[in-house]
Scaffold this motif. Sequence first.
Motif, PDB file in Angstrom:
ATOM      1  N   ILE A 213      43.494  58.303  77.473  1.00  0.00           N
ATOM      2  CA  ILE A 213      44.412  57.551  76.624  1.00  0.00           C
ATOM      3  C   ILE A 213      44.796  58.404  75.421  1.00  0.00           C
ATOM      4  CG2 ILE A 213      44.595  55.439  75.219  1.00  0.00           C
ATOM      5  CD1 ILE A 213      44.264  54.761  78.131  1.00  0.00           C
ATOM      6  N   SER A 214      46.096  58.401  75.023  1.00  0.00           N
ATOM      7  CA  SER A 214      46.525  59.195  73.871  1.00  0.00           C
ATOM      8  C   SER A 214      46.221  58.420  72.580  1.00  0.00           C
ATOM      9  CB  SER A 214      48.027  59.468  73.971  1.00  0.00           C
ATOM     10  OG  SER A 214      48.726  58.290  73.645  1.00  0.00           O
ATOM     11  N   PRO A 215      46.262  59.104  71.395  1.00  0.00           N
ATOM     12  CA  PRO A 215      45.971  58.419  70.132  1.00  0.00           C
ATOM     13  C   PRO A 215      46.936  57.268  69.856  1.00  0.00           C
ATOM     14  CG  PRO A 215      46.091  60.805  69.830  1.00  0.00           C
ATOM     15  CD  PRO A 215      46.498  60.531  71.237  1.00  0.00           C
ATOM     16  N   GLU A 216      48.189  57.339  70.363  1.00  0.00           N
ATOM     17  CA  GLU A 216      49.163  56.249  70.136  1.00  0.00           C
ATOM     18  C   GLU A 216      48.887  55.070  71.067  1.00  0.00           C
ATOM     19  OE1 GLU A 216      50.597  59.391  71.291  1.00  0.00           O
ATOM     20  OE2 GLU A 216      50.148  60.002  69.241  1.00  0.00           O
ATOM     21  N   GLY A 217      48.066  55.267  72.076  1.00  0.00           N
ATOM     22  CA  GLY A 217      47.826  54.225  73.069  1.00  0.00           C
ATOM     23  C   GLY A 217      46.799  53.214  72.576  1.00  0.00           C
ATOM     24  N   PRO A 218      46.438  52.252  73.430  1.00  0.00           N
ATOM     25  CA  PRO A 218      45.469  51.221  73.037  1.00  0.00           C
ATOM     26  C   PRO A 218      44.077  51.821  72.852  1.00  0.00           C
ATOM     27  CG  PRO A 218      46.045  51.051  75.369  1.00  0.00           C
ATOM     28  CD  PRO A 218      46.926  52.097  74.801  1.00  0.00           C
TER      29      PRO A 218
ATOM     30  N   LEU B 239      39.756  51.466  72.846  1.00  0.00           N
ATOM     31  CA  LEU B 239      38.847  51.016  73.918  1.00  0.00           C
ATOM     32  C   LEU B 239      38.668  49.500  73.912  1.00  0.00           C
ATOM     33  CD1 LEU B 239      35.970  53.617  74.222  1.00  0.00           C
ATOM     34  CD2 LEU B 239      37.699  52.954  75.935  1.00  0.00           C
ATOM     35  N   LEU B 240      38.593  48.917  72.690  1.00  0.00           N
ATOM     36  CA  LEU B 240      38.410  47.454  72.623  1.00  0.00           C
ATOM     37  C   LEU B 240      39.620  46.716  73.179  1.00  0.00           C
ATOM     38  CD1 LEU B 240      36.547  46.638  69.295  1.00  0.00           C
ATOM     39  CD2 LEU B 240      35.808  46.219  71.666  1.00  0.00           C
ATOM     40  N   GLU B 241      40.804  47.232  72.808  1.00  0.00           N
ATOM     41  CA  GLU B 241      42.030  46.606  73.336  1.00  0.00           C
ATOM     42  C   GLU B 241      42.060  46.706  74.853  1.00  0.00           C
ATOM     43  OE1 GLU B 241      45.919  47.404  70.875  1.00  0.00           O
ATOM     44  OE2 GLU B 241      44.509  49.033  70.532  1.00  0.00           O
ATOM     45  N   LEU B 242      41.703  47.892  75.371  1.00  0.00           N
ATOM     46  CA  LEU B 242      41.722  48.072  76.830  1.00  0.00           C
ATOM     47  C   LEU B 242      40.730  47.130  77.507  1.00  0.00           C
ATOM     48  CD1 LEU B 242      41.994  51.907  77.523  1.00  0.00           C
ATOM     49  CD2 LEU B 242      43.625  50.106  78.146  1.00  0.00           C
ATOM     50  N   ALA B 243      39.563  46.955  76.861  1.00  0.00           N
ATOM     51  CA  ALA B 243      38.547  46.081  77.454  1.00  0.00           C
ATOM     52  C   ALA B 243      39.070  44.645  77.495  1.00  0.00           C
ATOM     53  CB  ALA B 243      37.258  46.156  76.639  1.00  0.00           C
ATOM     54  N   ARG B 244      39.744  44.219  76.408  1.00  0.00           N
ATOM     55  CA  ARG B 244      40.285  42.857  76.383  1.00  0.00           C
ATOM     56  C   ARG B 244      41.346  42.676  77.476  1.00  0.00           C
ATOM     57  NH1 ARG B 244      43.726  41.018  71.964  1.00  0.00           N
ATOM     58  NH2 ARG B 244      44.092  38.840  72.450  1.00  0.00           N
TER      59      ARG B 244
ATOM     60  N   LEU C 161      49.496  41.895  77.106  1.00  0.00           N
ATOM     61  CA  LEU C 161      48.779  42.454  75.947  1.00  0.00           C
ATOM     62  C   LEU C 161      49.044  43.948  75.787  1.00  0.00           C
ATOM     63  CD1 LEU C 161      45.335  40.666  76.507  1.00  0.00           C
ATOM     64  CD2 LEU C 161      46.968  40.190  74.664  1.00  0.00           C
ATOM     65  N   LEU C 162      49.141  44.640  76.916  1.00  0.00           N
ATOM     66  CA  LEU C 162      49.290  46.105  76.888  1.00  0.00           C
ATOM     67  C   LEU C 162      50.719  46.533  76.533  1.00  0.00           C
ATOM     68  CD1 LEU C 162      47.759  48.752  77.570  1.00  0.00           C
ATOM     69  CD2 LEU C 162      48.432  48.442  79.965  1.00  0.00           C
ATOM     70  N   ALA C 163      51.685  45.618  76.751  1.00  0.00           N
ATOM     71  CA  ALA C 163      53.104  45.988  76.727  1.00  0.00           C
ATOM     72  C   ALA C 163      53.537  46.854  75.523  1.00  0.00           C
ATOM     73  CB  ALA C 163      53.960  44.722  76.815  1.00  0.00           C
ATOM     74  N   PRO C 164      53.208  46.478  74.270  1.00  0.00           N
ATOM     75  CA  PRO C 164      53.749  47.256  73.137  1.00  0.00           C
ATOM     76  C   PRO C 164      53.294  48.719  73.149  1.00  0.00           C
ATOM     77  CG  PRO C 164      52.832  45.154  72.389  1.00  0.00           C
ATOM     78  CD  PRO C 164      52.432  45.310  73.818  1.00  0.00           C
ATOM     79  N   LYS C 165      52.131  49.005  73.782  1.00  0.00           N
ATOM     80  CA  LYS C 165      51.636  50.387  73.770  1.00  0.00           C
ATOM     81  C   LYS C 165      51.671  51.018  75.164  1.00  0.00           C
ATOM     82  CE  LYS C 165      48.674  49.813  69.737  1.00  0.00           C
ATOM     83  NZ  LYS C 165      47.303  49.801  69.214  1.00  0.00           N
ATOM     84  N   PHE C 166      52.264  50.289  76.134  1.00  0.00           N
ATOM     85  CA  PHE C 166      52.187  50.744  77.524  1.00  0.00           C
ATOM     86  C   PHE C 166      52.705  52.169  77.717  1.00  0.00           C
ATOM     87  CE2 PHE C 166      54.200  51.271  81.679  1.00  0.00           C
ATOM     88  CZ  PHE C 166      53.092  51.130  82.497  1.00  0.00           C
TER      89      PHE C 166
ATOM     90  N   SER D 290      52.543  54.657  75.945  1.00  0.00           N
ATOM     91  CA  SER D 290      51.621  55.709  75.480  1.00  0.00           C
ATOM     92  C   SER D 290      50.348  55.743  76.308  1.00  0.00           C
ATOM     93  CB  SER D 290      51.262  55.480  74.012  1.00  0.00           C
ATOM     94  OG  SER D 290      52.413  55.440  73.228  1.00  0.00           O
ATOM     95  N   THR D 291      50.338  55.062  77.433  1.00  0.00           N
ATOM     96  CA  THR D 291      49.152  55.076  78.299  1.00  0.00           C
ATOM     97  C   THR D 291      49.410  55.959  79.527  1.00  0.00           C
ATOM     98  OG1 THR D 291      49.782  53.268  79.780  1.00  0.00           O
ATOM     99  CG2 THR D 291      48.733  52.652  77.690  1.00  0.00           C
ATOM    100  N   PRO D 292      48.339  56.361  80.221  1.00  0.00           N
ATOM    101  CA  PRO D 292      48.539  57.142  81.448  1.00  0.00           C
ATOM    102  C   PRO D 292      48.960  56.260  82.618  1.00  0.00           C
ATOM    103  CG  PRO D 292      46.198  56.842  81.020  1.00  0.00           C
ATOM    104  CD  PRO D 292      46.920  56.192  79.884  1.00  0.00           C
ATOM    105  N   PHE D 293      49.122  54.938  82.378  1.00  0.00           N
ATOM    106  CA  PHE D 293      49.485  54.035  83.477  1.00  0.00           C
ATOM    107  C   PHE D 293      50.987  54.030  83.733  1.00  0.00           C
ATOM    108  CE2 PHE D 293      45.821  52.011  81.178  1.00  0.00           C
ATOM    109  CZ  PHE D 293      44.853  52.537  82.020  1.00  0.00           C
ATOM    110  N   ARG D 294      51.761  54.586  82.789  1.00  0.00           N
ATOM    111  CA  ARG D 294      53.211  54.654  82.993  1.00  0.00           C
ATOM    112  C   ARG D 294      53.529  55.808  83.938  1.00  0.00           C
ATOM    113  NH1 ARG D 294      56.998  57.612  79.031  1.00  0.00           N
ATOM    114  NH2 ARG D 294      57.650  58.321  81.088  1.00  0.00           N
ATOM    115  N   THR D 295      54.626  55.681  84.652  1.00  0.00           N
ATOM    116  CA  THR D 295      55.027  56.757  85.565  1.00  0.00           C
ATOM    117  C   THR D 295      55.588  57.919  84.752  1.00  0.00           C
ATOM    118  OG1 THR D 295      55.506  55.148  87.277  1.00  0.00           O
ATOM    119  CG2 THR D 295      56.515  57.319  87.520  1.00  0.00           C
TER     120      THR D 295
END
Length: 248
Positions: free
Chosen positions: A5-10, A12-17, A29-34, A36-41
């Motif tokens: 996960i990058s610094p701009e991404g969620p 660990l606590l946010e990811l766990a939630r 929940l993830l949408a605003p930071k999606f 910046s995550t490795p889950f985006r294509t």
Amino acid sequence: MTLFISPEGPGLLELARQAMSSTQRGYDLLAPKFRSTPFRTPDEVLDATARALRPLGPFEAGLDLCCGTGLGVDRVLRRVCTGPVTGVDFSEGMLDEARRTVPGAEWVRADARALPARDAFGLVVSFGAFGHFYPHERPALFAQVHAALRPGGLFAFPVAAPPRVGSGQYWALWGFDTAMRVRNALWRPRFVMYYRRFRLPEVRRDLTDAGFTVTTLALETLGRLPDGSPRCRLVLARRPDRGRSSDS
Ligand SMILES: C[S@@+](CC[C@H](N)C(=O)[O-])C[C@H]1O[C@@H](n2cnc3c(N)ncnc32)[C@H](O)[C@@H]1O
């Protein structure tokens, strides 16, 4: 993909939630930071797909299935479709981000397993979402896409080569899927995301059973593995055109 996960991404606590929510709520929940995550294509995959599709077009109306924040609409459909472009997703949070960042498209909240469209699209694409469906759901999902396409229309999506058995990425994905299985055995609602259950031979069979004519294309700009096979293929599943015998 990597699972870092990058610094701009969620955090660990946010990811766990998010991971303890349902798939749909997790994405809300993830949408605003999606992005910046490795889950985006990654953009390279979207751009390689657009390049590969261009000579097969032009396409009229286009649909991005499980569009998330709209990257596939923005970087693929808008480049290869001459008609209206639509994204469909069941997460209102993801669609809100799409509406905010990608103007000029239609955004529809719906479950991909119950698409509100028939004979409507010349092209349907999908990126990074098939891990959210159990293998037994694929026949119904592909039947929905087949029905949403016009006769002669194309369903296209990239599939990465599976990592070499024993490699770091192999164990990372194995660990992720194992953790997900344990989580879903112990906790409700389920968050369905499995990396290793979308294998090309079975997917090809399910597409053929749903009535598609299936070919694949190497996405050459994404490179080749040491054994010479492509790192990523584009699956091209065509709904046969009743009017043209060459398609049947
Ligand atoms: C990993 S994200 C990919 C988003 C986008 N396609 C991309 O590549 O950046 C998966 C998306 O699939 C959506 N999704 C998962 N299951 C779905 C379903 N049954 N119906 C509609 N959307 C679904 C999620 O809400 C999420 O936006």
